[in-house]
Design a protein around this motif. Structure first.
Motif, PDB file in Angstrom:
ATOM      1  N   ASP A  75       0.834  -1.212   0.000  1.00 27.17           N
ATOM      2  CA  ASP A  75       0.000   0.000   0.000  1.00 27.17           C
ATOM      3  C   ASP A  75       0.863   1.254   0.000  1.00 27.17           C
ATOM      4  N   TYR A  76       1.837   1.299   0.896  1.00 28.17           N
ATOM      5  CA  TYR A  76       2.610   2.520   1.091  1.00 28.17           C
ATOM      6  C   TYR A  76       3.501   2.845  -0.107  1.00 28.17           C
ATOM      7  N   TYR A  77       4.234   1.864  -0.585  1.00 26.94           N
ATOM      8  CA  TYR A  77       5.220   2.137  -1.636  1.00 26.94           C
ATOM      9  C   TYR A  77       4.660   2.041  -3.059  1.00 26.94           C
ATOM     10  N   VAL A  78       3.666   1.190  -3.287  1.00 25.87           N
ATOM     11  CA  VAL A  78       3.157   0.997  -4.643  1.00 25.87           C
ATOM     12  C   VAL A  78       1.881   1.799  -4.887  1.00 25.87           C
ATOM     13  N   LEU A  79       0.884   1.601  -4.043  1.00 24.77           N
ATOM     14  CA  LEU A  79      -0.401   2.255  -4.289  1.00 24.77           C
ATOM     15  C   LEU A  79      -0.374   3.744  -3.963  1.00 24.77           C
ATOM     16  N   PHE A  80       0.232   4.103  -2.828  1.00 22.92           N
ATOM     17  CA  PHE A  80       0.242   5.507  -2.422  1.00 22.92           C
ATOM     18  C   PHE A  80       1.516   6.241  -2.799  1.00 22.92           C
ATOM     19  N   ARG A  81       2.495   5.518  -3.275  1.00 21.56           N
ATOM     20  CA  ARG A  81       3.785   6.105  -3.668  1.00 21.56           C
ATOM     21  C   ARG A  81       4.323   7.036  -2.586  1.00 21.56           C
ATOM     22  N   ARG A  82       4.230   6.590  -1.341  1.00 18.68           N
ATOM     23  CA  ARG A  82       4.765   7.283  -0.162  1.00 18.68           C
ATOM     24  C   ARG A  82       4.034   8.586   0.161  1.00 18.68           C
ATOM     25  N   HIS A  83       2.856   8.799  -0.398  1.00 17.60           N
ATOM     26  CA  HIS A  83       2.080  10.009  -0.113  1.00 17.60           C
ATOM     27  C   HIS A  83       0.720   9.591   0.438  1.00 17.60           C
ATOM     28  N   VAL A  84       0.638   9.422   1.743  1.00 13.67           N
ATOM     29  CA  VAL A  84      -0.622   9.042   2.373  1.00 13.67           C
ATOM     30  C   VAL A  84      -0.771   9.859   3.654  1.00 13.67           C
ATOM     31  N   THR A  85      -1.980  10.323   3.903  1.00 13.13           N
ATOM     32  CA  THR A  85      -2.224  11.097   5.117  1.00 13.13           C
ATOM     33  C   THR A  85      -2.579  10.150   6.258  1.00 13.13           C
ATOM     34  N   LEU A  86      -2.485  10.659   7.464  1.00 13.33           N
ATOM     35  CA  LEU A  86      -2.856   9.879   8.638  1.00 13.33           C
ATOM     36  C   LEU A  86      -4.341   9.521   8.587  1.00 13.33           C
ATOM     37  N   GLU A  87      -5.154  10.431   8.106  1.00 10.60           N
ATOM     38  CA  GLU A  87      -6.588  10.181   8.009  1.00 10.60           C
ATOM     39  C   GLU A  87      -6.884   8.988   7.094  1.00 10.60           C
ATOM     40  N   ILE A  88      -6.245   8.948   5.949  1.00  4.68           N
ATOM     41  CA  ILE A  88      -6.466   7.848   5.004  1.00  4.68           C
ATOM     42  C   ILE A  88      -5.961   6.534   5.603  1.00  4.68           C
ATOM     43  N   ALA A  89      -4.800   6.563   6.240  1.00  2.44           N
ATOM     44  CA  ALA A  89      -4.260   5.356   6.868  1.00  2.44           C
ATOM     45  C   ALA A  89      -5.218   4.836   7.945  1.00  2.44           C
ATOM     46  N   CYS A  90      -5.776   5.736   8.741  1.00  5.86           N
ATOM     47  CA  CYS A  90      -6.723   5.329   9.785  1.00  5.86           C
ATOM     48  C   CYS A  90      -7.999   4.756   9.187  1.00  5.86           C
ATOM     49  N   ARG A  91      -8.479   5.351   8.097  1.00 10.48           N
ATOM     50  CA  ARG A  91      -9.673   4.816   7.432  1.00 10.48           C
ATOM     51  C   ARG A  91      -9.424   3.401   6.926  1.00 10.48           C
ATOM     52  N   ILE A  92      -8.267   3.176   6.360  1.00 12.67           N
ATOM     53  CA  ILE A  92      -7.934   1.842   5.850  1.00 12.67           C
ATOM     54  C   ILE A  92      -7.871   0.832   6.988  1.00 12.67           C
ATOM     55  N   VAL A  93      -7.265   1.222   8.099  1.00  8.30           N
ATOM     56  CA  VAL A  93      -7.165   0.317   9.251  1.00  8.30           C
ATOM     57  C   VAL A  93      -8.557  -0.018   9.788  1.00  8.30           C
ATOM     58  N   ILE A  94      -9.400   0.991   9.960  1.00  5.52           N
ATOM     59  CA  ILE A  94     -10.751   0.761  10.487  1.00  5.52           C
ATOM     60  C   ILE A  94     -11.557  -0.128   9.539  1.00  5.52           C
ATOM     61  N   LEU A  95     -11.502   0.156   8.249  1.00  7.34           N
ATOM     62  CA  LEU A  95     -12.239  -0.672   7.291  1.00  7.34           C
ATOM     63  C   LEU A  95     -11.702  -2.104   7.258  1.00  7.34           C
ATOM     64  N   SER A  96     -10.401  -2.270   7.408  1.00  2.32           N
ATOM     65  CA  SER A  96      -9.813  -3.614   7.456  1.00  2.32           C
ATOM     66  C   SER A  96     -10.284  -4.356   8.701  1.00  2.32           C
ATOM     67  N   LEU A  97     -10.353  -3.653   9.812  1.00  3.60           N
ATOM     68  CA  LEU A  97     -10.832  -4.267  11.051  1.00  3.60           C
ATOM     69  C   LEU A  97     -12.286  -4.707  10.902  1.00  3.60           C
ATOM     70  N   VAL A  98     -13.119  -3.845  10.335  1.00  2.78           N
ATOM     71  CA  VAL A  98     -14.537  -4.180  10.157  1.00  2.78           C
ATOM     72  C   VAL A  98     -14.689  -5.375   9.212  1.00  2.78           C
ATOM     73  N   VAL A  99     -13.959  -5.353   8.101  1.00  2.00           N
ATOM     74  CA  VAL A  99     -14.025  -6.481   7.159  1.00  2.00           C
ATOM     75  C   VAL A  99     -13.530  -7.759   7.832  1.00  2.00           C
ATOM     76  N   GLY A 100     -12.461  -7.661   8.624  1.00  2.00           N
ATOM     77  CA  GLY A 100     -11.942  -8.829   9.329  1.00  2.00           C
ATOM     78  C   GLY A 100     -12.937  -9.395  10.329  1.00  2.00           C
ATOM     79  N   MET A 101     -13.625  -8.501  11.040  1.00  2.00           N
ATOM     80  CA  MET A 101     -14.605  -8.959  12.021  1.00  2.00           C
ATOM     81  C   MET A 101     -15.808  -9.615  11.354  1.00  2.00           C
ATOM     82  N   ILE A 102     -16.346  -8.954  10.339  1.00  2.00           N
ATOM     83  CA  ILE A 102     -17.498  -9.517   9.630  1.00  2.00           C
ATOM     84  C   ILE A 102     -17.102 -10.803   8.905  1.00  2.00           C
TER      85      ILE A 102
END
Length: 133
Positions: A75-102
């Motif tokens: 994600d960091y090096y290929v998809l975002f090319r080292r340009h990602v905000t903290l907000e986007i990173a947190c959204r990805i983590v939360i969505l991953s957690l929700v998908v993992g739980m469901i």
């Protein structure tokens, strides 16, 4: 030399934070797998049993951590090319957690394959400039 040290530090930070977050998601996912499709009383018994079975929880945590290192670096090096905000990173983590739980609840052990793929799919939804798309 300073650039090399900075790059190694950046790589280490991304890998370590991915390992920690992935281990946590894997642990929570294991609890959801243990709960499965059970009535409330059985859920409480299954939760107690899952918490006492530290080997299974640790295994899901290890798997989640190792897979998350690769997904996080991708994600960091290929998809975002080292340009990602903290907000986007947190959204990805939360969505991953929700998908993992469901996924853990609905798909049981097969959710191990779904969660990383869903994380990458969620990451693709965000453009390179770090704004939500």
């Amino acid at each position: 030399m300073i650039s090399l040290v900075k790059s190694v530090g950046e790589f280490s930070a991304v890998a370590l934070s991915s390992l920690i977050v992935g281990s946590g998601i894997g642990f929570v996912q294991a609890l959801c797998v243990a709960l499965g499709d059970r009535p409330y009383r059985q859920v409480m018994l299954a939760l107690e049993e899952a918490l006492s079975d530290s080997d299974a929880l640790a295994l899901f945590g290890y798997i989640g951590g190792v897979v998350a290192v690769f997904v996080g670096l991708l994600d960091y090096y290929v998809l975002f090319r080292r340009h990602v905000t903290l907000e986007i990173a947190c959204r990805i983590v939360i969505l991953s957690l929700v998908v993992g739980m469901i996924g853990g609840y609905a798909l049981q052990v097969w959710s191990v394959f779904v969660t990383p793929l869903a994380t990458i799919a969620v990451s693709v939804c965000f453009p390179d400039d770090g704004t939500a798309g």
